[in-house]
Structure formats: structure tokens, C-alpha cells
Design a protein around this motif. Structure first.
Motif, short mmCIF file in Angstrom:
data_model
loop_
_atom_site.label_atom_id
_atom_site.label_comp_id
_atom_site.label_asym_id
_atom_site.label_seq_id
_atom_site.Cartn_x
_atom_site.Cartn_y
_atom_site.Cartn_z
N VAL A 75 0.85 -1.20 0.00
CA VAL A 75 0.00 0.00 0.00
C VAL A 75 0.88 1.25 0.00
O VAL A 75 0.64 2.21 -0.73
CB VAL A 75 -0.95 0.00 1.21
N GLY A 76 1.94 1.22 0.83
CA GLY A 76 2.85 2.35 0.87
C GLY A 76 3.52 2.59 -0.47
O GLY A 76 3.71 3.73 -0.90
N GLN A 77 3.90 1.50 -1.14
CA GLN A 77 4.54 1.62 -2.46
C GLN A 77 3.61 2.31 -3.46
O GLN A 77 4.00 3.26 -4.13
CB GLN A 77 4.92 0.24 -2.97
N PHE A 78 2.38 1.81 -3.54
CA PHE A 78 1.46 2.37 -4.52
C PHE A 78 1.02 3.78 -4.16
O PHE A 78 0.81 4.63 -5.04
CB PHE A 78 0.25 1.45 -4.70
N LEU A 79 0.85 4.09 -2.86
CA LEU A 79 0.53 5.46 -2.46
C LEU A 79 1.69 6.39 -2.76
O LEU A 79 1.49 7.55 -3.12
CB LEU A 79 0.17 5.52 -0.98
N SER A 80 2.90 5.90 -2.61
CA SER A 80 4.07 6.72 -2.96
C SER A 80 4.05 7.09 -4.43
O SER A 80 4.33 8.24 -4.81
CB SER A 80 5.36 5.96 -2.63
N GLU A 81 3.73 6.11 -5.27
CA GLU A 81 3.63 6.41 -6.70
C GLU A 81 2.55 7.45 -6.96
O GLU A 81 2.72 8.36 -7.77
CB GLU A 81 3.33 5.13 -7.47
N SER A 82 1.44 7.30 -6.25
CA SER A 82 0.35 8.27 -6.40
C SER A 82 0.78 9.66 -5.96
O SER A 82 0.49 10.66 -6.63
CB SER A 82 -0.86 7.82 -5.58
N SER A 98 -6.83 9.93 -4.67
CA SER A 98 -6.74 9.29 -5.98
C SER A 98 -5.97 7.97 -5.94
O SER A 98 -6.19 7.10 -6.79
CB SER A 98 -6.07 10.25 -6.98
N GLY A 99 -5.10 7.80 -4.96
CA GLY A 99 -4.30 6.58 -4.92
C GLY A 99 -4.78 5.53 -3.94
O GLY A 99 -4.29 4.39 -3.96
N SER A 100 -5.74 5.87 -3.08
CA SER A 100 -6.14 4.95 -2.01
C SER A 100 -6.78 3.68 -2.55
O SER A 100 -6.37 2.56 -2.20
CB SER A 100 -7.10 5.65 -1.05
N TYR A 101 -7.77 3.82 -3.45
CA TYR A 101 -8.44 2.62 -3.94
C TYR A 101 -7.51 1.76 -4.79
O TYR A 101 -7.42 0.55 -4.58
CB TYR A 101 -9.70 2.96 -4.72
#
Length: 811
Positions: free
Chosen positions: A341-348, A402-405
Motif C-alpha cells: 500500500v505504501g509503495q502504490f501510495l508513494s507512486e500516487s 486518488s491513490g487509495s483505492y
């Protein structure tokens, strides 16, 4: 760990350039729109807050219902301010303003026309937090014929001089001693003045008549006072002590008796903070804003941002299958879901802050254009810590939203199924993307529909037959500057070959001076036989110059001196007084001044004509009663021009003016331009809505472009097989497009009823309006479908034209 997250995020953004561009550009546009609109909204909400006693400052407003007219006024009687201070301990102080239009002002030789001139009590600085730069604010306006001026005007009239003790001449008549210079008033004020003249100069400021409304009255409530309790006791006290005795003397009836017949006289209080956005009364000091438009603009900006956020979520979840194996491998080697989750939120967040930087750049570049449309001056608050905290906080919020889901969706993949190749795009994921597409185009169709309705109403306003001709009518202002040469100037104008006619009046059927008064069919002032109506002083050329139509009787004639005791009514007034009877030859009584004993004076007039109803107010309002009187009023000269060389005509008229006006500036405007100024707010709303509509479609289509590219990429093998089996390019395009069209049709089915309701509510603000244009909503839906179809088709054609061998080999 954070460094690793950022490294991988940047690597993924570089690897998928198209995906990154679409997301960054969509978010940047959405954020830029929000920034610009927030600047406008904050400016609108900040009006008058520069006053130190903002939360305790109120304006007294009047309400009158008598003789068929029910109006609210931003003005109060002359003795109101003194009575407030003397009779109510809750009042700290009060100030009055009296506006008398524009003035010609000069310090030495040259006259300048100035609009921001007003008379004010000496308590001005005790109510409003104006900053005095020179002079004593306590005494600057005590004496008659004194004046204080803004810093800008001091530099204009007294360059390199100390203005204190100098004199300004108003309208070539009265000299005023300059006793102070104040800092220019803030732009976010519901009134802006450059000249404050002493109220004691005006004889009418000492009137004790409580039934005449002419003075804007403000007061400061003490800190321990209760506004609601004060307002509850205000009118009963004023009624008993001041109003009732005058009513009884003038009309022979008490207020209680008049109230039974429907008459109403009332005062209510307006907080200073409500005036700009929530007040639209007669005799406002300036054109106010509208809280409705603040909500409309705010919601439209939010919609554009939401479309951009939806794009991000849609594309991220759609690309989930391309990163499924990555998630599976990470989980097998021990990565926790929280780390994913942290990885993808970082990208967001990385993508969002790229978009935020671009949004700041876009909004800075677009700010002058937006300021021109909005009719305001904006500056980016680059040095404000609050601004940067808001921007950074908003960026983080948008990034998380925008990145949470996508983060939760991607991190939830089952590693065993993914690594065995049994992962496929779930129905849940497809439903989410479908829902997001529907949401995007629902907003876009709503905005398109709103633009069509606004454009239709504005076109209706500009083309409606108003009962007078405003085309080719030149209005020359400040005719009083001609003084004794006024009649000669008008005569010379009428002799010019390109002038069809000319008229002199202070009243025009556009935004200009107004004059209400009581007119009765009997000598006594009784609510059953009286009407409050507009009373305009005009000359004999007024009706023909403005192309009005006399439907009964005749027009005024210069050859009939008795016409000074005659009047022309509009159809609404004639019907109100006489019903179906012939009004010609009937007598009306005009009530005005009072004598020394307080008795009401009246003057008799005979009706000689009826003019066809014409619109003299905004189309937001119904046509009300009006009468024309043959009296001299040196306000404006309206000149009906033939179709000719306008620059040459203007030059010739200006030459005539300079010969006779004694150095007064030549100020003019065409009547159709002044008519359009009545609808400035609607014109701005229309332009801004058009921009929002284009931007919302652009952002939505960016998302569709990305989805179409992704869909075509996932179905490359299927497309190759279909082409081997004989499928045409057209059938492939139809296959890839039909799902998008279905979703947009669903969006249209939801958006059209919403847009219909919204249009009906907005059009209700106009007394004269177009019917709700049902065709416009279907046109909006068709336009959205067409734009989306073109977007998807352009992308689909690339896939449909690919050689089948390459398509199959890519799999």
C-alpha cells in the motif's frame, strides 16, 4: 524504505510514459481550475472583512408595500442614524451616505468626470476602518463644503503638492476644501469611493421625514448587544415614536389601520458580511455579487478536479493486471500488504506532486485571462504561508484520495493465483471502472447542458423586443456641463445629417437614475387609490428618439406649453388606475413634499397618452408602473444615429461638445453596451461555464484515451484472431467502442433530469425567460457521446489496422 518507494515510483512513471502523461496532465488541469476558482471564491467571501468592526457592523434596509408596489431598499430615512444613536444604548455609533451620481471635478482648469463621489457623516472613520494618510479623521468632515480624497486622487489632482487646504470645484459650482487624504479603499469592499464630501453640506440631510428613503445608514453594535433582540425592538420603537405620528398627519390613518389594507413599512438589519453576496435591493451603492454563483463556480471546479481524480483511479485499476505478477512476487518474498500500500501510495503522491507543480504553472499563466473574464484583479499569494500550507495539504489529500483505492485493490491480489497465471480482471474491477466513467461523463453532460441553457437565456435577453430601440443610440453623459448651452447643443445635434433625433433626460430604460413617488387618482393619499411608480422627467423627443410606441392619445409637444401639467402612463399604470376605462383626460395627483405644518402637498396632472409597456429594468424583474412628465432634466443626451460612419459621427459630435461644454470631458457610451452591462454576472457565468465544459470534456477524454489504449493492448490477440477470420477495421472499432457508448448513454440518462432541474432553478431568477430547452439536454448527451466516440475511435483505429501476424506474435 521511502527512498526505495520513490525510486520504484519514478521508474514506473518513466516506463509507462503515456499513462504518466495522461494522469499528470488530467490532475494538473483539475488542480489548476480549483486554484483559480478558489482565488475567486476567497475574494468574494473576503468582502468588507478589512473593517476592524466587521462582525458588529450592520446596514439598515427599508421595505415598503404600498399602492401595488412591494420593494426593498438599501436606504433609510434621513433621521434614522440620529435616532439609532439617541434612542438605543446598544448602538455605538452610526454613519450615513448620500449618493448623488457622478460629478465633474477640477482643481485648476480641467474637469474630470468622477463616479466614486459620495456624501458622508463626520463619523465615517468610526464605522469604517479607512486609513487616513493626511488630516484629522475626527474633524475632517465636520464643516460644510469639506472633502477628503483618496491617495490616487490626490496624486491625480495635486501632483507633487500637499492637497490639504487646497480646493476642488464640483460641477463648476461649489468649491470644497480638501481636509484629508485616505488610503485607496480595498477592492474587496461592497462600495469603493475616492471622494467623501461632508454630509452637513446637504440641506436634505437635516430632514425629519420618516417616509422618504434616501440615505445609506450603517451602525456599530456594542460588543455585549444581542443583534436579534435589538432588531426585534427596533421597528416597534421607531413606529410608535416617529413613523406613526407622521403617517397620521399625512394620511389621516395610523399604521395599524393602513396595515389592514396591505400597506407595509418596515426596517430590517443587514450584517456587513451579507451585503456583497446576499443583497440585491434597490439603490445599492454598487453592483453586488451573488452567493448562488459562488456555489456554482465552486461546485464546477470541484467537478473538474473529481473527473481528474477519477481518471487516475480508473487507469490505475485498469492497469492492475500488468502489475499482478509484481505484487505476487513481492508477497511471496515476504512483503506485507501495508508495504505494498505504501509503495502504490508513494507512486500516487509522486504523480500528484508532479501534477501540482504543473498546475501552479498553468494557473499562473492563465491567471490574467481568468481575471479578465471574472472582472477582478488577482495576485497569486506566493509569499503567504497559509497559501502554501493549503496547496501542500490539498496536494496530499488529492494524492491520497486518488491513490487509495488503486493501492488497496492492487495490494489485495492473491499471490498463488497470480503466479499460476490464473489472475484475470474481476467483474468488480470492471464495474468500478464503468461506474467511474459514468460519473465523469455525468458531470460533463451536466456542464454542457448548463452552458446551453445559459447561452440560450443570454441570447433571449439580447434579442428580445424590449419596447424601445437601443441600436445606434449614443448616450452622451453629464449634459448638465453644457449649462446655458444645453438647448443650443441639442438643436445643433438635430441638424447634423447623420442624427435622426435627440432627447434630453435623466432617465433611460437601462441602468440609470430612478425616481419613485406616490401617484393617486384622488387628492388624498389612500392605499386604495394610489400607486408607487417610477416618475421620469423627459422632453418631447424622448418617445420618438427611443422608438417607443404611443398606443393611446398623443406624445408631448413643444408647441403646447400646457403639456408641463400632463403625463404619459405606461400600459401597466393605466390599467392599474383605470382598468378597462379610457385613461385619456383623467386627472392624477402626484404627492411629494410636505409643507411647514407637515401636510402632504400634491400637484394635478392630466393623462394625455399611454405608451406601450417597455422594459426599463433587468429582465429578472417584471415591468412595473411608470409615468413620463414633461420636465427639464439635464442628465443625459440620447442621440439616435443613422447607419453611418460611426467614428466620423463621434468625432463631429465631440467637436460640437467641446465648443459648448467649457472644458468638460466628453463622456459617451452606446445604449446597447450599457444594456449588456446589466447582465455582466450572467455573461461571466456563461464564459466560465464554457471553459469548465471544455476542460471537463478534455480531462474525461484523456481518461478515455488511456482506457481505450489499455483495452486495445489487452485485447491484441483477440483482435488479431478476428482479423484472420475476416473481421473488418470498422467492426473492430465498433467492438472496442460499443461499451464506452453504452456507459455514456447511462451517464446521459442520469445527468439529463439533474440538468433539467438545475436549469429550471436558475431560469427562475428571471421574470422573462426561455422555456427549459429540452432539446439542449439531448444535444449535450449527443455531444458527449460524439466526443467520446471520436476519442476511442482514434485509439481503436491503431489497433484495428495492426497486421494480424504482429498481433499474434506479441502474445
Amino acid at each position: 524504505m521511502l527512498h526505495n518507494y520513490l525510486t520504484i515510483a519514478l521508474r514506473n512513471l518513466r516506463k509507462h510514459k503515456t499513462f504518466s502523461f495522461i494522469n499528470i496532465m488530467g490532475l494538473a488541469i483539475g488542480i489548476a481550475v480549483c486554484l483559480l476558482i478558489l482565488l475567486w471564491v476567497v475574494d468574494e467571501l473576503s468582502y468588507d472583512r478589512w473593517n476592524d468592526k466587521f462582525d458588529r457592523t450592520y446596514r439598515v434596509a427599508g421595505e415598503v408595500k404600498f399602492g401595488g408596489l412591494h420593494s426593498s431598499f438599501a436606504v433609510a430615512p434621513a433621521p434614522m442614524a440620529a435616532a439609532l444613536v439617541a434612542d438605543f444604548p446598544e448602538i455605538e455609533t452610526a454613519v450615513r451616505f448620500r449618493q448623488q451620481g457622478s460629478f465633474l471635478i477640477k482643481s485648476k482648469v480641467q474637469n474630470f468626470k468622477e463616479d466614486r463621489v459620495i456624501f458622508a457623516d463626520s463619523t465615517l472613520f468610526k464605522v469604517f476602518s479607512l486609513k487616513m494618510l493626511q488630516g484629522n479623521p475626527e474633524h475632517a468632515l465636520n464643516a460644510p463644503q469639506t472633502i477628503i480624497i483618496s491617495k490616487s486622487m490626490a496624486e491625480k489632482y495635486f501632483p507633487s503638492e500637499n492637497p490639504l487646504g487646497k480646493f476642488l470645484t464640483l460641477d463648476n459650482k461649489t468649491r470644497y476644501n480638501v481636509t484629508g487624504v485616505f488610503a485607496d479603499m480595498p477592492t474587496n469592499s461592497h462600495f469603493r469611493m475616492d471622494f467623501f464630501c461632508s454630509m452637513s453640506t446637504l440641506e436634505e440631510s437635516r430632514d425629519q421625514v420618516w417616509l422618504s428613503f434616501n440615505f445609506h445608514t450603517y451602525y456599530i453594535l456594542r460588543k455585549d448587544a444581542n443583534p436579534a433582540a435589538f432588531e426585534a425592538k427596533l421597528f416597534p420603537h421607531l413606529l410608535k415614536k416617529y413613523i406613526d405620528p407622521q403617517l397620521t398627519q399625512m394620511m389621516g390613518k395610523t399604521y395599524a389601520e393602513l396595515e389592514k389594507g396591505g400597506t407595509l413599512v418596515k426596517f430590517h438589519l443587514q450584517p456587513l458580511g451579507d451585503i456583497h453576496l446576499k443583497s440585491d435591493m434597490d439603490v445599492e451603492l454598487a453592483a453586488n455579487g451573488n452567493i448562488q454563483y459562488v456555489w456554482i463556480f465552486g461546485m464546477a471546479a470541484l467537478f473538474v478536479l473529481l473527473i481528474a481524480v477519477v481518471n487516475f483511479m480508473n487507469l490505475s485499476t485498469a492497469r492492475s493486471t500488468l502489475r499482478a505478477r509484481e505484487v505476487g512476487v513481492r508477497k511471496v518474498v515476504g512483503s506485507q500488504r501495508s508495504a505494498l500500500v505504501g509503495q502504490f501510495l508513494s507512486e500516487s503522491m509522486v504523480l500528484t506532486f508532479f501534477a501540482l507543480f504543473l498546475a501552479l504553472l498553468l494557473s499562473w499563466v492563465a491567471l490574467p485571462f481568468f481575471a479578465q473574464i471574472a472582472g477582478k484583479k488577482f495576485l497569486f499569494p506566493w509569499t503567504s504561508p497559509l497559501f502554501w500550507l493549503s496547496v501542500m495539504g490539498g496536494g496530499i489529500l488529492v494524492g491520497l484520495l486518488s491513490g487509495s483505492y488503486p493501492a488497496l485493490f492492487l495490494s489485495g491480489f492473491q499471490p498463488i493465483r497470480v503466479l499460476k497465471g490464473r489472475f484475470f480482471d474481476s467483474g468488480k474491477g470492471r464495474n468500478l471502472r464503468s461506474g467511474l466513467i459514468i460519473f465523469q461523463f455525468l458531470i460533463a453532460i451536466f456542464l454542457i447542458s448548463a452552458s446551453i441553457v445559459i447561452r440560450g437565456q443570454l441570447s433571449f435577453i439580447q434579442n428580445k423586443q424590449l419596447g424601445f430601440s437601443r441600436d445606434q443610440v449614443l448616450v452622451v453623459n453629464d449634459a448638465y456641463a453644457l449649462d446655458k448651452n444645453l438647448d443650443a447643443f441639442k438643436k445643433n445635434l438635430k441638424n447634423l445629417p447623420f442624427v435622426q433625433n435627440a432627447t434630453l433626460s435623466g432617465f433611460l430604460p437601462i441602468e440609470s437614475s430612478r425616481s419613485n413617488g406616490s401617484v393617486c387618482s384622488t387628492p388624498s393619499l389612500q392605499e386604495e387609490t394610489c400607486q408607487i411608480m417610477q416618475q421620469w422627467e423627459v422632453d418631447e423627443d424622448y418617445v420618438p428618439t427611443l422608438g417607443m410606441e404611443i398606443v393611446k392619445g398623443r406624445n408631448f409637444s413643444a408647441e403646447m406649453p400646457g403639456d408641463s401639467s400632463n403625463v404619459i402612463l405606461n400600459e401597466k399604470a393605466a390599467k392599474g388606475f383605470f382598468g378597462q376605462e379610457d385613461p385619456l383626460g383623467k386627472t392624477l395627483y402626484f404627492h411629494g413634499d410636505v409643507d411647514a405644518e407637515g401636510k402632504l402637498l400634491n400637484k394635478m396632472y392630466t393623462v394625455i397618452g399611454v405608451v406601450k409597456d417597455f422594459h426599463y429594468e433587468s429582465l429578472r424583474q417584471n415591468i412595473e408602473t411608470l409615468c413620463l412628465k414633461l420636465e427639464r432634466s439635464a442628465g443625459n443626451i440620447s442621440i439616435k444615429l443613422s447607419n453611418t460612419d460611426l467614428p466620423a459621427a463621434l468625432s463631429r459630435i465631440e467637436g460640437e461638445w467641446k465648443k459648448m461644454a467649457g472644458g468638460a470631458p466628453f463622456s459617451w457610451q452606446f445604449m446597447d453596451e450599457r444594456f449588456d452591462e446589466m447582465y455582466r454576472a450572467e455573461l461571466r457565468v456563461g464564459r466560465i461555464f464554457n471553459i469548465f465544459t471544455i476542460l471537463s470534456l478534455l480531462v474525461a477524454c484523456l481518461g478515455l484515451l488511456g482506457l481505450a489504449a489499455f483495452t486495445a493492448e489487452r485485447r491484441t490477440k483477440e483482435i488479431g484472431i478476428r482479423k484472420v477470420l475476416g473481421a473488418t477495421t470498422q467492426s473492430i472499432i465498433a467492438l472496442l467502442s460499443k461499451e464506452i457508448v453504452r456507459l455514456i448513454l447511462i451517464a446521459a440518462a442520469i445527468a439529463i433530469p439533474m440538468a433539467w432541474w438545475g436549469a429550471a432553478q436558475w431560469l427562475h431568477n428571471f421574470a422573462y425567460r426561455i422555456p427549459v430547452p429540452w432539446w439542449g439536454f439531448f444535444l449535450a448527451g449527443a455531444l458527449a457521446v460524439a466526443v467520446a466516440l471520436v476519442t476511442v475511435t482514434l485509439q481503436s483505429m491503431r489497433s484495428a489496422r495492426m497486421e494480424p501476424v504482429k498481433s499474434l506474435r506479441s502474445e
